[in-house]
Design a protein around this motif. Sequence first.
Motif, short mmCIF file in Angstrom:
data_model
loop_
_atom_site.label_atom_id
_atom_site.label_comp_id
_atom_site.label_asym_id
_atom_site.label_seq_id
_atom_site.Cartn_x
_atom_site.Cartn_y
_atom_site.Cartn_z
N MET A 157 36.61 35.04 50.30
CA MET A 157 35.35 35.43 49.67
C MET A 157 34.80 36.70 50.31
SD MET A 157 34.85 33.32 47.19
CE MET A 157 36.62 33.34 47.03
N GLU A 158 34.87 36.77 51.64
CA GLU A 158 34.41 37.98 52.33
C GLU A 158 35.27 39.17 51.94
OE1 GLU A 158 32.19 40.55 54.75
OE2 GLU A 158 31.71 38.59 53.90
N GLN A 177 45.15 45.10 38.73
CA GLN A 177 43.86 44.74 38.15
C GLN A 177 44.00 43.41 37.42
OE1 GLN A 177 41.00 46.44 38.46
NE2 GLN A 177 41.98 48.02 39.69
N LYS A 178 43.08 42.51 37.67
CA LYS A 178 43.05 41.24 36.96
C LYS A 178 41.65 41.03 36.42
CE LYS A 178 46.77 38.97 39.43
NZ LYS A 178 47.20 37.76 40.14
N SER A 179 41.58 40.49 35.23
CA SER A 179 40.28 40.24 34.61
C SER A 179 39.53 39.16 35.38
CB SER A 179 40.45 39.77 33.17
OG SER A 179 41.15 40.72 32.43
N PRO A 180 38.21 39.32 35.48
CA PRO A 180 37.44 38.27 36.13
C PRO A 180 37.46 36.99 35.30
CG PRO A 180 36.02 40.11 35.46
CD PRO A 180 37.40 40.44 35.05
N HIS A 181 37.19 35.89 35.96
CA HIS A 181 37.04 34.62 35.24
C HIS A 181 35.75 34.69 34.42
CE1 HIS A 181 40.27 32.63 37.38
NE2 HIS A 181 39.80 33.11 38.51
N THR A 182 35.73 33.96 33.32
CA THR A 182 34.53 33.92 32.48
C THR A 182 33.94 32.52 32.52
OG1 THR A 182 35.72 33.25 30.49
CG2 THR A 182 35.53 35.63 30.91
N GLU A 183 32.68 32.44 32.19
CA GLU A 183 32.03 31.12 32.17
C GLU A 183 32.62 30.24 31.08
OE1 GLU A 183 28.01 30.50 32.94
OE2 GLU A 183 27.91 32.11 34.41
N GLU A 184 33.17 30.86 30.03
CA GLU A 184 33.80 30.08 28.96
C GLU A 184 35.03 29.32 29.46
OE1 GLU A 184 31.06 32.73 27.67
OE2 GLU A 184 32.95 33.48 28.47
N GLU A 185 35.66 29.80 30.54
CA GLU A 185 36.83 29.13 31.11
C GLU A 185 36.48 27.91 31.94
OE1 GLU A 185 39.91 31.96 32.91
OE2 GLU A 185 38.08 33.17 32.85
N LEU A 186 35.23 27.79 32.31
CA LEU A 186 34.84 26.70 33.21
C LEU A 186 35.05 25.35 32.54
CD1 LEU A 186 31.60 28.20 34.76
CD2 LEU A 186 33.92 28.20 35.68
N ARG A 187 35.64 24.44 33.25
CA ARG A 187 36.00 23.11 32.73
C ARG A 187 34.92 22.09 33.05
NH1 ARG A 187 41.32 21.77 31.75
NH2 ARG A 187 40.25 19.95 30.95
N PHE A 188 33.82 22.19 32.33
CA PHE A 188 32.72 21.25 32.53
C PHE A 188 33.12 19.82 32.16
CE2 PHE A 188 30.19 25.15 32.64
CZ PHE A 188 29.40 24.89 33.75
N ASP A 189 34.24 19.65 31.45
CA ASP A 189 34.72 18.30 31.14
C ASP A 189 35.23 17.59 32.40
OD1 ASP A 189 36.87 20.25 31.08
OD2 ASP A 189 38.17 18.65 30.34
N LYS A 190 35.31 18.30 33.51
CA LYS A 190 35.73 17.71 34.78
C LYS A 190 34.53 17.38 35.67
CE LYS A 190 40.30 19.69 34.91
NZ LYS A 190 41.08 18.48 35.21
N ILE A 213 30.95 36.91 42.83
CA ILE A 213 32.14 37.06 43.69
C ILE A 213 33.21 36.05 43.27
CG2 ILE A 213 33.03 36.77 46.04
CD1 ILE A 213 30.34 37.91 47.02
N LEU A 214 32.80 34.81 43.01
CA LEU A 214 33.76 33.78 42.60
C LEU A 214 34.42 34.12 41.27
CD1 LEU A 214 31.74 30.62 43.63
CD2 LEU A 214 33.90 31.38 44.64
N LYS A 215 33.67 34.69 40.35
CA LYS A 215 34.25 35.08 39.06
C LYS A 215 35.24 36.22 39.23
CE LYS A 215 30.23 33.84 36.29
NZ LYS A 215 29.12 34.39 35.50
N LYS A 216 34.90 37.16 40.09
CA LYS A 216 35.71 38.36 40.28
C LYS A 216 36.97 38.12 41.10
CE LYS A 216 34.81 42.64 42.16
NZ LYS A 216 33.99 43.49 42.94
#
Length: 174
Positions: free
Chosen positions: A100-101, A153-166, A4-7
């Motif tokens: 989210m709901e 329509q918007k593309s979902p977020h991808t895990e590659e976009e996640l900023r693990f450097d934060k 849900i968070l990605k979408k």
Amino acid sequence: MLDILKKRRSIRKFKTEKVEREKIDKLMKAALLSPSSKNKKPWEFIIITDESILEKLSKAKEHGGLFLKGAPLGIVILGDEEKSDVWVEDTSIASILIQMEAESIGLGSCWIQIRERQHGLGKTAEEYIQQILNVPKNKRIECIIAVGYPDEQKSPHTEEELRFDKVYMNKYRI
């Protein structure tokens, strides 16, 4: 929940189709189930479906809210600062749970910040909305959530976009 968070994306274009009462009830249940500091529940919600009121509310602040006039539903999030010193946080939690709901039941949404925003001509966005909706002065307005069936329509977020450097472990690193 991660799906849900990605979408979930901010949707600013909505179909004219009305949001069914059952779905509005689900959105309100999500809000009313949201956690709050010391369980004080300093939030209240105004459901807006009247097109003329949505159009007026779309003009509440100088920038970033005009799309509300095209939404079939707006939810005004109120906080009682006399009930809790962390009403901003509590209303924010309720607001994001509404979003989210909405995503989980096939609706799109977008947050419209109101607190600390200007309407213009020496009036705040909060004061403008308080007058339109007859909101007492002791109730603060955090935001409006625009909700409806997405017409974009918007593309979902991808895990590659996640900023693990934060993300840090045990202490902040420079």
